[in-house]
Design a protein around this motif. Structure first.
Motif, PDB file in Angstrom:
ATOM      1  N   ARG A 236      -6.552   8.390 -12.895  1.00  0.00           N
ATOM      2  CA  ARG A 236      -6.961   9.078 -11.554  1.00  0.00           C
ATOM      3  C   ARG A 236      -7.907  10.046 -11.548  1.00  0.00           C
ATOM      4  O   ARG A 236      -8.754  10.367 -10.680  1.00  0.00           O
ATOM      5  CB  ARG A 236      -5.696   9.545 -10.996  1.00  0.00           C
ATOM      6  CG  ARG A 236      -5.183  10.794 -11.735  1.00  0.00           C
ATOM      7  CD  ARG A 236      -3.532  11.095 -10.974  1.00  0.00           C
ATOM      8  NE  ARG A 236      -2.935  12.058 -11.647  1.00  0.00           N
ATOM      9  CZ  ARG A 236      -2.181  12.120 -12.551  1.00  0.00           C
ATOM     10  NH1 ARG A 236      -1.967  10.721 -13.032  1.00  0.00           N
ATOM     11  NH2 ARG A 236      -1.388  12.932 -13.238  1.00  0.00           N
TER      12      ARG A 236
ATOM     13  N   ASP B 137       0.653  -1.306  -0.138  1.00  0.00           N
ATOM     14  CA  ASP B 137      -0.333   0.113   0.062  1.00  0.00           C
ATOM     15  C   ASP B 137       0.941   1.029   0.056  1.00  0.00           C
ATOM     16  O   ASP B 137       0.399   2.425   0.099  1.00  0.00           O
ATOM     17  CB  ASP B 137      -0.730  -0.110   1.099  1.00  0.00           C
ATOM     18  CG  ASP B 137      -2.137  -1.054   1.062  1.00  0.00           C
ATOM     19  OD1 ASP B 137      -2.465  -0.782  -0.144  1.00  0.00           O
ATOM     20  OD2 ASP B 137      -2.805  -1.434   1.764  1.00  0.00           O
TER      21      ASP B 137
ATOM     22  N   GLU C  99       2.852   4.335  -0.877  1.00  0.00           N
ATOM     23  CA  GLU C  99       2.732   5.398  -2.099  1.00  0.00           C
ATOM     24  C   GLU C  99       3.920   6.659  -2.003  1.00  0.00           C
ATOM     25  O   GLU C  99       4.347   6.671  -0.852  1.00  0.00           O
ATOM     26  CB  GLU C  99       1.207   5.988  -1.929  1.00  0.00           C
ATOM     27  CG  GLU C  99       0.282   5.061  -2.348  1.00  0.00           C
ATOM     28  CD  GLU C  99      -0.969   5.685  -1.750  1.00  0.00           C
ATOM     29  OE1 GLU C  99      -0.936   6.517  -0.788  1.00  0.00           O
ATOM     30  OE2 GLU C  99      -2.119   4.998  -2.230  1.00  0.00           O
ATOM     31  N   ASN C 100       4.106   6.995  -3.033  1.00  0.00           N
ATOM     32  CA  ASN C 100       5.440   7.964  -3.309  1.00  0.00           C
ATOM     33  C   ASN C 100       4.864   9.094  -2.246  1.00  0.00           C
ATOM     34  O   ASN C 100       3.855   9.893  -2.241  1.00  0.00           O
ATOM     35  CB  ASN C 100       5.720   8.416  -4.393  1.00  0.00           C
ATOM     36  CG  ASN C 100       6.047   7.403  -5.313  1.00  0.00           C
ATOM     37  OD1 ASN C 100       6.783   6.367  -4.820  1.00  0.00           O
ATOM     38  ND2 ASN C 100       5.728   7.364  -6.708  1.00  0.00           N
TER      39      ASN C 100
ATOM     40  N   SER D 282      -4.128   8.719  -4.036  1.00  0.00           N
ATOM     41  CA  SER D 282      -3.548   8.039  -3.122  1.00  0.00           C
ATOM     42  C   SER D 282      -4.678   7.810  -1.942  1.00  0.00           C
ATOM     43  O   SER D 282      -5.755   8.363  -2.095  1.00  0.00           O
ATOM     44  CB  SER D 282      -2.462   8.842  -2.271  1.00  0.00           C
ATOM     45  OG  SER D 282      -2.998   9.841  -1.925  1.00  0.00           O
ATOM     46  N   LYS D 283      -4.228   7.065  -0.826  1.00  0.00           N
ATOM     47  CA  LYS D 283      -5.267   7.164  -0.032  1.00  0.00           C
ATOM     48  C   LYS D 283      -5.730   8.267   0.861  1.00  0.00           C
ATOM     49  O   LYS D 283      -6.808   8.598   1.273  1.00  0.00           O
ATOM     50  CB  LYS D 283      -4.819   5.974   1.283  1.00  0.00           C
ATOM     51  CG  LYS D 283      -4.642   4.506   0.791  1.00  0.00           C
ATOM     52  CD  LYS D 283      -4.129   3.781   1.869  1.00  0.00           C
ATOM     53  CE  LYS D 283      -2.576   3.806   2.037  1.00  0.00           C
ATOM     54  NZ  LYS D 283      -1.862   3.069   3.184  1.00  0.00           N
TER      55      LYS D 283
ATOM     56  N   LYS E  81      -6.677   2.375  -8.800  1.00  0.00           N
ATOM     57  CA  LYS E  81      -5.388   1.329  -8.214  1.00  0.00           C
ATOM     58  C   LYS E  81      -5.237   0.210  -9.219  1.00  0.00           C
ATOM     59  O   LYS E  81      -4.193  -0.187  -9.473  1.00  0.00           O
ATOM     60  CB  LYS E  81      -5.531   1.105  -6.881  1.00  0.00           C
ATOM     61  CG  LYS E  81      -5.597   2.067  -5.884  1.00  0.00           C
ATOM     62  CD  LYS E  81      -3.975   2.497  -5.410  1.00  0.00           C
ATOM     63  CE  LYS E  81      -3.102   1.353  -5.079  1.00  0.00           C
ATOM     64  NZ  LYS E  81      -1.660   2.020  -4.796  1.00  0.00           N
TER      65      LYS E  81
ATOM     66  N   GLN F 170      -2.469   5.199 -12.558  1.00  0.00           N
ATOM     67  CA  GLN F 170      -2.590   6.400 -12.166  1.00  0.00           C
ATOM     68  C   GLN F 170      -3.084   7.398 -13.317  1.00  0.00           C
ATOM     69  O   GLN F 170      -3.566   8.429 -13.155  1.00  0.00           O
ATOM     70  CB  GLN F 170      -1.124   7.054 -11.927  1.00  0.00           C
ATOM     71  CG  GLN F 170      -0.629   6.697 -10.407  1.00  0.00           C
ATOM     72  CD  GLN F 170      -1.657   7.197  -9.328  1.00  0.00           C
ATOM     73  OE1 GLN F 170      -2.432   8.419  -9.495  1.00  0.00           O
ATOM     74  NE2 GLN F 170      -1.928   6.567  -8.037  1.00  0.00           N
TER      75      GLN F 170
ATOM     76  N   TYR G 267     -11.537   4.661  -6.450  1.00  0.00           N
ATOM     77  CA  TYR G 267     -10.227   4.767  -6.046  1.00  0.00           C
ATOM     78  C   TYR G 267      -9.670   3.202  -6.350  1.00  0.00           C
ATOM     79  O   TYR G 267      -8.510   3.089  -7.079  1.00  0.00           O
ATOM     80  CB  TYR G 267      -9.743   5.076  -4.701  1.00  0.00           C
ATOM     81  CG  TYR G 267      -8.367   4.918  -4.366  1.00  0.00           C
ATOM     82  CD1 TYR G 267      -7.294   5.520  -4.807  1.00  0.00           C
ATOM     83  CD2 TYR G 267      -7.954   4.204  -3.194  1.00  0.00           C
ATOM     84  CE1 TYR G 267      -5.976   5.519  -4.508  1.00  0.00           C
ATOM     85  CE2 TYR G 267      -6.823   3.967  -2.792  1.00  0.00           C
ATOM     86  CZ  TYR G 267      -5.608   4.736  -3.325  1.00  0.00           C
ATOM     87  OH  TYR G 267      -4.342   4.487  -3.041  1.00  0.00           O
TER      88      TYR G 267
END
Length: 685
Positions: A279, A111, A113-114, A176-177, A272, A276, A268
């Motif tokens: 998005r 999970d 993420e950058n 992202s979350k 995923k 991306q 989302y």
């Protein structure tokens, strides 16, 4: 080992919930137990239906599966037996056992993420959202108003616009979350505003459904048993009878919170799965018909689950998920929609057929032929059901293919200039919502072809065409004469809502494709795109609620404190005698809230008018649209067999002063409440 821990969490939550029922019945403790139980089911079912993916993806699928299975199980109890605490407890225990047996030991994708420099955007989002809630929480609407925006300062929309702007900027940097959490907070906040400020209730249908749930909770069933709605009722009955949750809080927040959580998380999930570059699917959610997700009704809950079904079908239609267990999950979700409301359930079932056809190992030509046949079936099935049902129930539905009702079509759109730049911009979006979605969806078809996406993506187009054709058939050829005139397009208009929902993935394709093409362009071009999306999102939120301004005239009023006082005063005056009340929708809602379904007379006639139809409401219109007379009231009393008749006139009713003065000369007695907000006239035999 993790599965065992979640099984223990679920069982512990149920045991504490049972102890709470038998002792203190604390709602807070019940809510904690409900969350613990749902978390355990979500994890266990998530491992079964989602074999690969991140932990968050598994939890979402597990949560939706859990909700759907509880709806189906509760419906089975309702139809086959009696809804009691014991039966529901057995059901929840059985579901937990099944989930534990079905759970699989799986590994989750990372999970992680950058990390990005998002602190500034997050702080601005939080400050704007907190300021919004500080303002909204101080408002209590207990007087009759046409629109929430007459009480809530529309300038507060600047805060919402700021929140939308920060959210769009965050999504543009990457899904992202955190970004989906921001979107969930935003949607849940604006959708639950009605529950917060309308402390006496909002709308009419929620009062009826809430009273029905309370009746079932008390008596175990209701007669006659409806063939639908029970999907929502099951969830609420579990919350009331097992987890000790107050019905008004549970009912008021169920749809706004589920919409705010499940819909963004479903979008989302697809991002995923697809990457991306997809998005902007999150941003496409601003073009959903947000007004459909405000009040808790079976139709609204079905809309939410349908939207989730559509968004979660993207990965399987684009062949990113191929597991049969995932298809089984989508089937269970479709069944839950069917038992909640047929006007969303049947189109959802047709859509699932498209998904199933896409999974078959057949040639493209046969697949296309089957899809066209299914589209035709989808267009015809609802009109046929309405005609058959009307014949069986002796309901007055006029069917004609020669005298088409073109004036019933709700497809207008225009630009109006009232020299108010902000509202001109808002109504450009609000009045042309359908056309904006259609244009973006058509562009999405172009981009899908250009990117050579798998043919399964066109299942959304087939489903939207089926819904739109069904809308046209219902609107042009059928007249629902048993309904009041202004309600007659209500059923068919819901199919327009579903058409938009089915097209949202293509709206997301268009927005994503545009962003990919401008992401490396000048900052001014990107800023223009972000500002346009912000304007659209803010306009859709403003348009989600009834409006009364220079552009739109709301005809409805909310339940006021005077309406509540009125129904109690009438019941006290009657002193146990059989009585009827001729009143408007708000007063009838107050009576249902206060006394439930306490009085029925000859031929199962409810003692207050139901505005969607019924003879009592026609008598009320005779008393208010024409001359109020004792003769009309006595006809209504003879029709029902009541001893006393009451006429209620609200001061906002058209020509209320004339009606009141004439009624005073006809009635045996009268009194007023709330400084003249409501005037009650008494007619006795």
């Amino acid at each position: 080992m993790a599965n065992i821990r979640y099984t223990l969490l679920g069982m512990t939550s149920l045991i504490i919930a049972w102890a709470n029922i038998l002792s203190i019945q604390n709602p807070t403790l019940g809510a904690i137990c409900a969350l613990g139980y749902l978390l355990s089911l979500a994890h266990l079912f998530g491992t079964r239906f989602m074999l690969t993916g991140t932990k968050l993806q598994k939890l979402l699928i597990g949560l939706l599966a859990s909700i759907a299975i509880m709806m189906l199980g509760g419906s089975a109890i309702y139809y086959l037996g009696s809804v009691t605490q014991l039966n529901l407890s057995i059901l929840l225990t059985a579901i937990l056992c099944i989930a534990s047996i079905c759970a699989r030991k799986t590994t989750c994708d990372s999970d992680k993420e950058n990390a990005r420099s998002i602190l500034g955007l997050s702080v601005i989002f939080a400050l704007a959202m907190i300021t919004w809630w500080l303002q909204i929480s101080q408002i209590d609407i207990i007087q009759s108003v046409r629109s929430i925006w007459l009480v809530v300062d529309p300038r507060l929309l600047l805060l919402i616009a700021t929140v939308i702007l920060m959210t769009v900027l965050m999504v543009a940097r990457g899904a992202s979350k955190l970004t989906v959490t921001m979107l969930s907070i935003l949607l849940a906040s604006v959708l639950s505003m009605a529950y917060i400020v309308y402390i006496l209730g909002y709308g009419f249908d929620p009062f009826i459904h809430r009273a029905t749930v309370e009746h079932i909770a008390q008596f175990g069933t209701i007669t006659p048993k409806p063939l639908y709605y029970i999907g929502q009722y099951s969830l609420e009955l579990i919350g009331i009878l097992i987890f000790s949750l107050p019905i008004k809080i549970l009912d008021g927040l169920l749809v706004p919170l589920l919409a705010g959580i499940l819909i963004p998380q479903s979008a989302y999930f697809s991002v995923k799965s697809l990457g991306q570059n997809w998005r902007m699917m999150l941003i496409a959610l601003f073009l959903l018909p947000l007004g459909a997700f405000i009040s808790t009704t079976p139709q609204a809950l079905a809309y939410i689950l349908t939207t989730c079904l559509v968004l979660l079908s993207l990965p399987i239609l684009l062949k990113k998920i191929t597991a049969k267990t995932y298809l089984a999950f989508l089937f269970i979700l479709t069944l839950a929609i069917l038992i909640t409301h047929p006007l969303a359930g049947i189109p959802s079932a047709i859509f699932f057929l498209f998904v199933f056809i896409n999974r078959l190992n057949i040639s493209f030509k046969i697949q296309t032929t089957l899809s066209l046949i299914t589209t035709t079936l989808g267009a015809l099935v609802l009109p046929v059901i309405f005609i058959v049902q009307s014949a069986k129930s002796n309901l007055a539905i006029d069917f004609s293919v020669t005298n088409l009702s073109w004036d019933q079509l709700n497809l207008t759109g225009f630009f109006s200039n009232h020299f108010n730049s902000w509202l001109d911009g808002f109504y450009l979006v609000i009045d042309n919502h359908l056309w904006i979605v259609l244009i973006l969806a058509l562009a999405g078809i172009y981009f899908a072809k250009k990117e050579k996406l798998p043919s399964g993506i066109y299942a959304f187009i087939y489903a939207s065409i089926a819904s739109f054709l069904s809308y046209l058939i219902l609107t042009l050829t059928l007249q629902f004469e048993f309904l009041i005139e202004y309600e007659r397009s209500n059923y068919s208009d819901r199919l327009l809502t579903l058409t938009i929902i089915f097209l949202i993935p293509f709206v997301g394709i268009t927005l994503s494709s545009i962003w990919v093409r401008i992401e490396k362009k000048s900052i001014s071009l990107k800023l223009a795109f972000v500002l346009i999306i912000t304007l659209i999102g803010t306009a859709m939120i403003y348009g989600a609620y009834p409006r009364h301004d220079n552009y739109a005239r709301s005809a409805g009023f909310n339940v006021s404190q005077a309406d509540v006082d009125c129904v109690y005063a009438i019941d006290k005056y009657a002193q146990g005698k059989d009585y009827i009340v001729l009143a408007n929708q708000a007063v009838s809602s107050s009576a249902i809230e206060a006394f439930g379904f306490s009085h029925y007379y000859n031929n199962d006639i409810f003692y207050y008018p139901i505005p969607t139809g019924g003879e009592l409401y026609n008598y009320y219109l005779k008393m208010t649209d024409n001359e109020p007379s004792s003769q009309t009231m006595h006809e209504a009393m003879d029709f029902t067999g009541a001893e006393i008749g009451f006429l209620v006139v609200n001061d906002y009713w058209w020509d209320s002063q004339r009606i009141i003065e004439h009624a005073k000369n006809q009635a045996d007695d009268w009194f007023a409440l709330g400084d003249g907000e409501v005037t009650i006239f008494i007619f006795e035999r």
